[in-house]
Design an enzyme around this catalytic site. Structure first.
Site, PDB file in Angstrom:
ATOM      1  N   ARG A  16       0.835  -1.207   0.000  1.00  0.00           N
ATOM      2  CA  ARG A  16       0.000   0.000   0.000  1.00  0.00           C
ATOM      3  C   ARG A  16       0.876   1.267   0.000  1.00  0.00           C
ATOM      4  NH1 ARG A  16      -0.716   4.697   2.430  1.00  0.00           N
ATOM      5  NH2 ARG A  16      -0.268   3.717   4.429  1.00  0.00           N
ATOM      6  N   ASP A  17       1.558   1.510   1.098  1.00  0.00           N
ATOM      7  CA  ASP A  17       2.340   2.741   1.236  1.00  0.00           C
ATOM      8  C   ASP A  17       3.456   2.799   0.195  1.00  0.00           C
ATOM      9  OD1 ASP A  17       2.813   5.166   2.384  1.00  0.00           O
ATOM     10  OD2 ASP A  17       3.645   4.408   4.252  1.00  0.00           O
ATOM     11  N   HIS A 208       4.903   3.842  12.823  1.00  0.00           N
ATOM     12  CA  HIS A 208       5.131   3.793  11.367  1.00  0.00           C
ATOM     13  C   HIS A 208       6.180   4.853  11.048  1.00  0.00           C
ATOM     14  CE1 HIS A 208       3.249   3.648   7.149  1.00  0.00           C
ATOM     15  NE2 HIS A 208       3.875   4.805   7.101  1.00  0.00           N
ATOM     16  N   HIS A 210       9.069   6.479   8.457  1.00  0.00           N
ATOM     17  CA  HIS A 210       9.731   6.609   7.158  1.00  0.00           C
ATOM     18  C   HIS A 210      11.196   6.931   7.413  1.00  0.00           C
ATOM     19  CE1 HIS A 210       6.398   6.622   4.101  1.00  0.00           C
ATOM     20  NE2 HIS A 210       5.730   6.550   5.238  1.00  0.00           N
ATOM     21  N   CYS A 241       6.077   9.817   0.049  1.00  0.00           N
ATOM     22  CA  CYS A 241       4.933  10.553   0.557  1.00  0.00           C
ATOM     23  C   CYS A 241       4.739  11.753  -0.366  1.00  0.00           C
ATOM     24  CB  CYS A 241       5.185  11.006   1.985  1.00  0.00           C
ATOM     25  SG  CYS A 241       3.736  11.713   2.751  1.00  0.00           S
ATOM     26  N   ASN A 250       9.202   3.698   3.776  1.00  0.00           N
ATOM     27  CA  ASN A 250       9.190   3.168   5.131  1.00  0.00           C
ATOM     28  C   ASN A 250      10.511   2.473   5.397  1.00  0.00           C
ATOM     29  OD1 ASN A 250       6.116   2.905   4.221  1.00  0.00           O
ATOM     30  ND2 ASN A 250       6.266   3.187   6.413  1.00  0.00           N
TER      31      ASN A 250
END
Ligand code: ZN
Length: 305
Positions: A16-17, A208, A210, A241, A250
């Site tokens: 996803r990310d 979470h 990054h 992002c 991440n």
């Protein structure tokens, strides 16, 4: 070192990310194959995709199809990010049993984008919580940039608490603290994590990080020392992002696994299998990935027997 956990839980968020920031859009079959590989590697929590508007995030437009193809996997939580009530409806239709909402801790960011304070945004999630409960779907909430944002710098503790209070008020007790801007530093991470664990014992926490400024691993260590045991990571360190300049992905899953394996912290995930998947991902995306272990291999592979 004091206070380190004997085991942690990792949520793999690369599908996803990570993939939502890629120019190459993978096919549904490719995503399903990667997802099945991750399940096979031992992950018990995986962020599969999101139910955002397909025009806003075209890479995630087939998340529904991925769920329908893979179905329920006993003992594995397959979660999806949702923006609003429409996301819960899509989850119901495709058999997704876990959804996650998100709000920005940056008041300026939230006001500019949504014309609401973060607390107002969270109060508006009440209908999602209701619909999720009616349909047997678990729901969690994320707070983006609770440590610092490009607009405000360090976020005042009272602002973060107001958002946590708002989440608890609508009935969401699983909360992720998401350093999307990669601006968190370990001593602040320790303070905030220790504080929220003590002040909100009813809540379950995820972290979470990054790796935008190379501090994600140090931040995970700081959070662990403060008692946190649930972390997101991304295979191959995939991600970015869209609204944060120079944002990196991440923290790489295999880097976290390598550290935990070497330190005797159980994860239940097989690093060799994740490394294979990251190599496959590198081929599919045709670019290098931000992962130390993928570049250098595990330390233990260097030792000749
Ligand atoms: Zn993220």
């Amino acid at each position: 070192m004091k206070n380190l956990p004997s085991a942690i839980t990792l949520c793999e968020v690369g599908l996803r990310d990570g993939l939502q920031n890629e120019k190459t859009t993978l096919s549904t079959d490719q995503k399903v194959e990667l997802l099945q590989g991750l399940i096979n590697a031992g992950f018990k929590v995986i962020e599969v995709g999101s139910f955002m508007h397909p025009k806003a995030v075209p890479q995630m437009a087939d998340t529904d199809e991925v769920y329908k193809t893979v179905g329920q996997v006993p003992g594995v939580e397959l979660r999806a990010l949702i923006p609003n009530l429409r996301g819960v409806k899509r989850a119901v239709d495709c058999g997704c049993k876990k959804v996650k909402l998100n709000v920005s801790a940056s008041r300026q960011h939230n006001l500019k984008n949504l014309n609401m304070t973060p607390e107002e945004s969270v109060a508006g999630f009440a209908d999602c919580v209701q619909a999720a409960k009616e349909n047997g779907i678990a729901i969690s909430g994320s707070i983006s940039m609770p440590f610092a944002s490009p607009w405000e710098g360090r976020i005042p503790l009272a602002d973060v608490e107001a958002i946590i209070d708002a989440y608890l008020k609508v009935g969401i007790t699983e909360i992720s603290l998401s350093d999307a801007s990669g601006m968190a530093v370990p001593n602040h991470v320790y303070q905030l994590c220790a504080h929220v664990r003590e002040k909100y014992p009813q809540a379950a926490w995820w972290l979470h990080f990054h790796n935008t400024r190379g501090l994600a691993m140090a931040n995970i260590m700081a959070a662990m020392e403060a008692g946190m045991t649930q972390f997101d990571s991304s295979f191959g360190g995939l991600g970015g992002c869209p609204f944060v300049p120079g944002a990196a992905g991440n923290i790489s899953t295999e880097d976290v696994l390598n550290m935990c394996d070497e330190m005797g912290i159980a994860t239940g995930v097989e690093i060799i299998k994740v490394m294979e998947l990251s190599r496959k991902l590198r081929e599919l995306l045709s670019h290098d990935l931000d992962s130390y272990i993928l570049r250098a291999g595990r330390a233990k592979d260097l030792i000749l027997s």
